[in-house]
Design a protein around this motif. Structure first.
Motif, PDB file in Angstrom:
ATOM      1  N   ILE A   1      41.745  49.996  37.174  1.00 36.71           N
ATOM      2  CA  ILE A   1      42.329  48.686  37.446  1.00 36.71           C
ATOM      3  C   ILE A   1      41.648  48.044  38.653  1.00 36.71           C
ATOM      4  CG2 ILE A   1      44.428  47.504  38.226  1.00 36.71           C
ATOM      5  CD1 ILE A   1      46.019  49.492  36.504  1.00 36.71           C
ATOM      6  N   GLU A   2      41.394  48.838  39.701  1.00 34.85           N
ATOM      7  CA  GLU A   2      40.730  48.299  40.890  1.00 34.85           C
ATOM      8  C   GLU A   2      39.325  47.819  40.546  1.00 34.85           C
ATOM      9  OE1 GLU A   2      41.936  47.600  43.873  1.00 34.85           O
ATOM     10  OE2 GLU A   2      43.855  48.187  42.972  1.00 34.85           O
ATOM     11  N   ASN A   3      38.618  48.599  39.710  1.00 37.96           N
ATOM     12  CA  ASN A   3      37.283  48.186  39.285  1.00 37.96           C
ATOM     13  C   ASN A   3      37.343  46.885  38.492  1.00 37.96           C
ATOM     14  OD1 ASN A   3      36.154  50.445  40.452  1.00 37.96           O
ATOM     15  ND2 ASN A   3      36.181  51.644  38.580  1.00 37.96           N
ATOM     16  N   LEU A   4      38.381  46.781  37.647  1.00 38.57           N
ATOM     17  CA  LEU A   4      38.557  45.575  36.843  1.00 38.57           C
ATOM     18  C   LEU A   4      38.830  44.368  37.740  1.00 38.57           C
ATOM     19  CD1 LEU A   4      38.770  44.336  34.035  1.00 38.57           C
ATOM     20  CD2 LEU A   4      41.186  44.969  33.990  1.00 38.57           C
ATOM     21  N   LYS A   5      39.643  44.566  38.786  1.00 36.97           N
ATOM     22  CA  LYS A   5      39.917  43.476  39.739  1.00 36.97           C
ATOM     23  C   LYS A   5      38.621  43.004  40.401  1.00 36.97           C
ATOM     24  CE  LYS A   5      44.654  44.665  41.125  1.00 36.97           C
ATOM     25  NZ  LYS A   5      45.503  45.056  42.272  1.00 36.97           N
ATOM     26  N   GLU A   6      37.803  43.986  40.819  1.00 35.79           N
ATOM     27  CA  GLU A   6      36.549  43.640  41.489  1.00 35.79           C
ATOM     28  C   GLU A   6      35.641  42.846  40.560  1.00 35.79           C
ATOM     29  OE1 GLU A   6      34.729  47.136  43.008  1.00 35.79           O
ATOM     30  OE2 GLU A   6      36.373  47.619  44.381  1.00 35.79           O
ATOM     31  N   LEU A   7      35.675  43.170  39.277  1.00 38.67           N
ATOM     32  CA  LEU A   7      34.854  42.457  38.299  1.00 38.67           C
ATOM     33  C   LEU A   7      35.447  41.098  37.972  1.00 38.67           C
ATOM     34  CD1 LEU A   7      32.565  42.378  36.187  1.00 38.67           C
ATOM     35  CD2 LEU A   7      34.125  43.528  34.593  1.00 38.67           C
ATOM     36  N   ALA A   8      36.768  41.048  37.803  1.00 35.20           N
ATOM     37  CA  ALA A   8      37.418  39.823  37.354  1.00 35.20           C
ATOM     38  C   ALA A   8      37.448  38.746  38.420  1.00 35.20           C
ATOM     39  CB  ALA A   8      38.849  40.126  36.895  1.00 35.20           C
ATOM     40  N   THR A   9      37.606  39.130  39.688  1.00 36.79           N
ATOM     41  CA  THR A   9      37.774  38.139  40.762  1.00 36.79           C
ATOM     42  C   THR A   9      36.623  37.143  40.836  1.00 36.79           C
ATOM     43  OG1 THR A   9      39.138  39.666  42.061  1.00 36.79           O
ATOM     44  CG2 THR A   9      38.139  37.821  43.235  1.00 36.79           C
ATOM     45  N   PRO A  10      35.355  37.583  40.973  1.00 41.76           N
ATOM     46  CA  PRO A  10      34.274  36.589  41.041  1.00 41.76           C
ATOM     47  C   PRO A  10      34.124  35.784  39.758  1.00 41.76           C
ATOM     48  CG  PRO A  10      33.388  38.821  40.888  1.00 41.76           C
ATOM     49  CD  PRO A  10      34.852  38.959  41.124  1.00 41.76           C
ATOM     50  N   LEU A  11      34.417  36.397  38.606  1.00 45.16           N
ATOM     51  CA  LEU A  11      34.329  35.666  37.342  1.00 45.16           C
ATOM     52  C   LEU A  11      35.356  34.533  37.296  1.00 45.16           C
ATOM     53  CD1 LEU A  11      33.826  38.545  34.743  1.00 45.16           C
ATOM     54  CD2 LEU A  11      32.132  36.898  35.540  1.00 45.16           C
ATOM     55  N   ILE A  12      36.592  34.835  37.708  1.00 43.62           N
ATOM     56  CA  ILE A  12      37.639  33.822  37.700  1.00 43.62           C
ATOM     57  C   ILE A  12      37.306  32.716  38.694  1.00 43.62           C
ATOM     58  CG2 ILE A  12      40.082  33.372  38.200  1.00 43.62           C
ATOM     59  CD1 ILE A  12      40.715  36.160  37.155  1.00 43.62           C
ATOM     60  N   ILE A  13      36.839  33.096  39.897  1.00 46.91           N
ATOM     61  CA  ILE A  13      36.459  32.104  40.899  1.00 46.91           C
ATOM     62  C   ILE A  13      35.370  31.180  40.349  1.00 46.91           C
ATOM     63  CG2 ILE A  13      35.342  31.770  43.138  1.00 46.91           C
ATOM     64  CD1 ILE A  13      36.671  34.399  44.044  1.00 46.91           C
ATOM     65  N   THR A  14      34.364  31.769  39.703  1.00 41.41           N
ATOM     66  CA  THR A  14      33.260  30.983  39.156  1.00 41.41           C
ATOM     67  C   THR A  14      33.738  30.010  38.096  1.00 41.41           C
ATOM     68  OG1 THR A  14      31.698  32.785  39.580  1.00 41.41           O
ATOM     69  CG2 THR A  14      31.031  31.112  37.983  1.00 41.41           C
TER      70      THR A  14
END
Length: 208
Positions: free
Chosen positions: A70-83
């Motif tokens: 889940i933490e890895n997914l957060k790290e991946l999802a955060t910049p994608l969502i911001i972009t």
């Protein structure tokens, strides 16, 4: 013995005793195995390794691995969502995607970030910028419509245009806008746009 222990024992041996009593050995074995699995999950926070009735699992490690994923997914999802939110804010401002689709996509991204329990200052800034730009877009629509219909004096049209400042979060009140129309009836079309602005200012959602 606490109630949880009593329930655990009943879950494991209750069905097994019944099936043993009626002579169904296969069903008895399955019942004991199922009960053991159920109890293991009831105590998932305490168990490092569970073994019994042919069932073995490292429950605690599995949970830790799940949290790591889940933490890895957060790290991946955060910049994608911001972009994506940033692109929704700035791109196609002279055409392309309409505001309703932009807001729908933004809301869906917000749901994803909330479900992942993402807390990130850049993401918050991206969401804030999205609403700031679309708030000023409402002022722009009012000003553009006033210019198109040649309403107000040149000075008041200029003042209305000067209200717009996309770099600021200090938005003019509805009264500030209406004060420019003193002595001039506000057409229904303009009033609708002012109502749209007022609604967005209060709710961060499109009125129509």
């Amino acid at each position: 013995m606490n109630i949880k222990n009593i329930i655990s024992i009943l879950i494991i041996i209750g069905p097994g005793l019944y099936f043993g009593y009626v002579g169904k050995s296969t069903e008895m074995g399955l019942a004991i195995l199922s009960g053991a699995v159920a109890v293991a999950f009831m105590n998932i926070d305490k168990i490092q390794r569970f073994k019994g009735a042919g069932f073995e699992a490292e429950m605690k490690k599995a949970v830790e691995d799940a949290y790591a994923t889940i933490e890895n997914l957060k790290e991946l999802a955060t910049p994608l969502i911001i972009t994506v939110v940033t692109n929704l804010t700035y791109s196609g401002r002279l055409g392309g995607m309409d505001p309703h689709r932009k807001h729908r996509f933004k809301d869906e991204l917000k749901i994803i970030s909330d479900k992942l329990l993402i807390t990130d200052s850049e993401l918050e800034d991206a969401m804030s910028n999205f609403h700031r730009y679309h708030t000023w877009d409402h002022i722009s629509r009012i000003a553009d419509e006033v210019h198109k219909e040649q309403l107000l004096s040149d000075e008041h049209r200029r003042k209305l245009s000067e209200l717009r400042d996309y770099s600021s979060s200090h938005f003019p009140s509805v009264n500030e806008i209406k004060n420019l129309f003193i002595g001039t009836p506000i057409p229904e079309r303009i009033q609708d746009l002012i109502d749209d602005y007022d609604y967005y200012l209060k709710n961060k959602k499109l009125r129509r």
